[in-house]
Design a protein around this motif. Structure first.
Motif, short mmCIF file in Angstrom:
data_model
loop_
_atom_site.label_atom_id
_atom_site.label_comp_id
_atom_site.label_asym_id
_atom_site.label_seq_id
_atom_site.Cartn_x
_atom_site.Cartn_y
_atom_site.Cartn_z
N VAL A 1 48.16 80.66 15.84
CA VAL A 1 47.26 80.82 14.65
C VAL A 1 46.96 82.29 14.54
O VAL A 1 46.48 82.23 15.22
N GLU A 2 47.42 82.84 13.49
CA GLU A 2 46.61 84.33 14.04
C GLU A 2 45.45 84.37 12.58
O GLU A 2 44.59 85.32 12.71
N GLN A 3 45.69 84.05 11.81
CA GLN A 3 44.70 84.16 10.30
C GLN A 3 43.12 84.11 10.64
O GLN A 3 42.83 83.24 11.86
N ARG A 4 42.29 85.17 10.09
CA ARG A 4 40.78 84.49 10.35
C ARG A 4 40.09 83.24 10.09
O ARG A 4 40.69 82.96 8.73
N LEU A 5 39.36 82.63 11.08
CA LEU A 5 38.81 81.47 10.44
C LEU A 5 37.65 81.53 10.36
O LEU A 5 37.03 82.46 11.03
N GLU A 6 37.36 79.99 9.62
CA GLU A 6 35.67 80.02 9.12
C GLU A 6 35.13 78.91 10.18
O GLU A 6 35.58 77.89 11.04
N LEU A 7 33.82 79.24 10.76
CA LEU A 7 32.96 78.36 11.38
C LEU A 7 31.62 78.94 10.37
O LEU A 7 30.68 79.39 10.42
N ALA A 8 30.85 77.08 10.69
CA ALA A 8 30.10 76.69 10.14
C ALA A 8 29.19 76.26 10.71
O ALA A 8 29.36 74.98 10.89
N THR A 9 27.91 76.47 11.39
CA THR A 9 27.43 75.67 11.99
C THR A 9 25.57 76.15 11.89
O THR A 9 24.95 75.96 10.61
N THR A 10 25.32 75.41 12.89
CA THR A 10 23.88 75.56 12.45
C THR A 10 23.19 76.70 13.50
O THR A 10 23.33 76.84 13.76
N SER A 11 21.94 76.06 12.93
CA SER A 11 21.04 77.37 13.67
C SER A 11 20.42 76.84 14.67
O SER A 11 19.79 77.88 15.68
N LEU B 1 35.66 84.20 14.56
CA LEU B 1 35.93 83.97 13.38
C LEU B 1 34.34 84.44 12.40
O LEU B 1 34.22 85.19 13.06
N SER B 2 34.77 83.93 11.09
CA SER B 2 33.76 84.11 10.19
C SER B 2 33.20 83.07 10.55
O SER B 2 33.12 82.48 10.35
N VAL B 3 31.38 83.58 10.73
CA VAL B 3 30.25 82.57 10.88
C VAL B 3 29.53 82.42 9.94
O VAL B 3 29.15 83.42 10.21
N THR B 4 29.42 81.23 9.43
CA THR B 4 28.01 80.79 8.70
C THR B 4 27.44 80.52 9.29
O THR B 4 27.10 79.02 9.67
N VAL B 5 25.55 80.99 9.20
CA VAL B 5 24.45 79.64 9.90
C VAL B 5 24.18 79.02 9.31
O VAL B 5 23.54 80.38 8.56
N THR B 6 23.44 78.49 8.74
CA THR B 6 22.51 77.99 8.00
C THR B 6 21.77 76.50 9.02
O THR B 6 21.53 76.05 9.47
N ASP B 7 20.23 77.07 8.64
CA ASP B 7 19.04 76.71 9.23
C ASP B 7 18.28 76.23 7.88
O ASP B 7 17.73 76.01 6.86
N PRO B 8 18.90 74.59 8.28
CA PRO B 8 17.85 73.41 7.49
C PRO B 8 15.91 73.26 7.46
O PRO B 8 15.79 72.67 6.87
N GLY B 9 15.71 74.48 7.66
CA GLY B 9 13.56 74.62 7.71
C GLY B 9 13.51 72.97 8.39
O GLY B 9 12.29 73.14 7.85
N PHE B 10 13.21 72.81 9.63
CA PHE B 10 13.08 71.49 10.44
C PHE B 10 11.83 72.34 10.81
O PHE B 10 10.80 71.43 10.37
N ASP B 11 11.66 73.52 10.60
CA ASP B 11 9.85 73.65 10.99
C ASP B 11 8.98 73.09 10.03
O ASP B 11 8.04 73.45 9.96
N GLU B 12 8.97 73.47 8.88
CA GLU B 12 8.64 73.42 7.72
C GLU B 12 8.76 71.94 7.58
O GLU B 12 7.95 71.52 6.05
#
Lengths: 336, 336
Positions: A244-254, A273-284
């Motif tokens: 597989v040669e196409q750019r791949l998406e990865l979504a993970t946590t902070s 990889l195109s990476v998406t990082v999401t922070d659920p704000g658990f510190d709040e």
């Protein structure tokens, strides 16, 4: 949108000190079955445990379910080698529980499950899926696959995987992988270009099913977001070795992004990889259920990072996600 | 809202002239697997058929799926004895395909599957479910169960079941049931008060799973709407013989209500059922896909009547449901 979860087991998880995906080894074998039930129904219905770490941190499945309450998505769970019954509906692809990666042939069903999952992925009618996993011990087998593929040689084995424990037992994982390579008669990199060989000799059934599903989807123009941390990055590596040669998406946590034992930018560069990082704000969040995450436990799993990305894309405030996680947490049955 | 579908098979379907739930007997064995996929994904993904009657009438699964596009509901498919693989996620309760009801012991797994389904029903966290089925030949085994229970003796065996065929082959069904009773060494009514005996000796695995699931739900205050025609009415009879006394809900189609071989009012009176009948208005649909239904084919199945009731309760116009059915119909792959 469909979230596909590959859930299964490897006896590698029973090695002392490897995983925190369960209160103890006896409970851990139920974790993937229970995780599938939590995302399907909101709580365990057949599994006799609520998955928590040894310190009581609740499973990331709770976060994914909380998002599902707020953002509608279809869910399809694939049995990627469950060792205990689940009440969640599952798709069968012929996977069996994985043996200890220190054995010669720990995933005898890898080829068949990979190909059946590939057919499943090819047949899915969706435009796009998110692909997640639940398998205690899975970062160790991911490291095993990386070693067999010869990925990340330059940075040293162990740089490539995160951990459900605050202190990543990297040395222990390296020893286990070295034992596995020796038992399988493989040098590091010996399975380069042969992802199914790497999966069978050094992997686990969840990686086999996830990689097969992703490949089948990509072959039929279904977009795939790899929803997870370093195990899903290892799926990306398997896809590269499958051509597989196409750019791949990865979504993970902070929490994965903040893991000092992983250089996520380097992983993304090396695997395109195109990476998406999401922070659920658990510190709040100000609740003990979140404390383990803030201390570096669990970090990711059961498509948590992908689910958080879906919530953010849908405009759902993270405060709402946290409220929903706590509502689900408080409603859990006491199975202790 | 959750729709639970029990899908499975009985070799009774292969008896000549019994069922129209498939183009021919070879295709019919795939019908429940394909139905589950259609409701799960919108189209068959692993099953090699699109279920149609011998004249080309499309499966009621298409209607249920069309409603699912318009009214969100959770879906859980239970494997109640599938004989062919499905790509739909399924819950396992230990059911196996049913043998021909003319055998002595056609549903050897009835007791175990009933009890496992009951546990599943007890564990479901929902306030309410709709319960449907897909099993070719299922009206004949329903008649067999009615005979074994001694239900509807007064009105004569055969009065109690509908058919997927325009001309209900009532005489053929009676012969089959008589043969089954003889082979099982049972007189009519011999299994009164013993629903599991009736299921094992004269039923099918779908009835066993549906009755067990419903019983478990009712025991834990989950409301159950029996979503179907005379097979689901037979589930009500089984529940009565299991000691359930509360009034039960049944939601079915206008095609069952109009079936001259069934006196739905009498069935409702005798079993204390509150019946909801929904007419999808196929006579206003002006499309060949609807013609078979107007001629009395199919009539019900795969929770069609329940789905239509959900659509009506949600305020969705039946014209929208019909448009959606046709959109789904046109998008089906040509597997012929």
């Amino acid at each position: 949108m469909r979230v596909v979860l590959a859930v299964g087991t490897t006896k590698t998880a029973a090695i002392d000190g490897i995983s925190a995906a369960g209160a103890d080894p006896d409970a851990m074998v139920h974790t993937p079955s229970a995780d599938a039930e939590i995302v399907s129904y909101g709580e365990p219905i057949r599994a006799p445990v609520v998955p928590v770490s040894p310190t009581g941190t609740p499973t990331p499945a709770l976060v994914t379910r909380a998002v599902r309450d707020l953002v509608e998505f279809d869910l399809t769970v694939v049995d990627a080698g469950l060792a205990e019954p689940t009440g969640a509906p599952t798709v069968t692809v012929g996977a069996r529980p994985g043996d200890d990666v220190r054995e010669e042939d720990p995933v005898a069903t890898a080829h068949g499950a990979f190909e059946a999952a590939r057919q499943f992925g090819r047949a899915l009618p969706d435009d796009a899926i998110f692909l997640g996993e639940s398998i205690p011990g899975g970062t160790t087998t991911a490291l095993g696959v990386q070693a067999a593929l010869g990925e990340r040689e330059g940075s040293g084995a162990g740089a490539g995987v995160s951990s459900s424990l605050p202190e990543n037992p990297v040395e222990r994982k390296r020893e286990v992988v070295a034992e596995g390579l020796a038992a399988s008669g493989l040098d590091e990199g010996a399975a380069a270009g042969e992802p199914k060989v790497a999966l069978r000799r050094m992997g686990d059934p969840v990686l086999a099913v996830a990689a097969g599903t992703a490949l089948g989807c990509l072959e039929t123009d279904t977009a795939v977001t790899l929803a997870g941390g370093t195990q899903l990055a290892t799926v990306a590596a398997l896809l590269r070795h499958a051509g597989v040669e196409q750019r791949l998406e990865l979504a993970t946590t902070s929490f994965v992004a903040a893991d000092p034992s992983v250089d996520l930018d380097a992983v993304a560069d090396s695997l395109d990889l195109s990476v998406t990082v999401t922070d659920p704000g658990f510190d709040e969040g100000d609740h003990p259920a979140f404390d383990g995450y803030l201390a570096g436990e669990a970090k990711e799993g059961v498509a948590m990072g992908g689910a958080l990305a879906l919530a953010r894309a849908a405009g759902v405030p993270m405060a709402d996600v946290r409220d929903r996680v706590l509502a689900r947490y408080r409603a859990l049955p006491d199975l202790s």
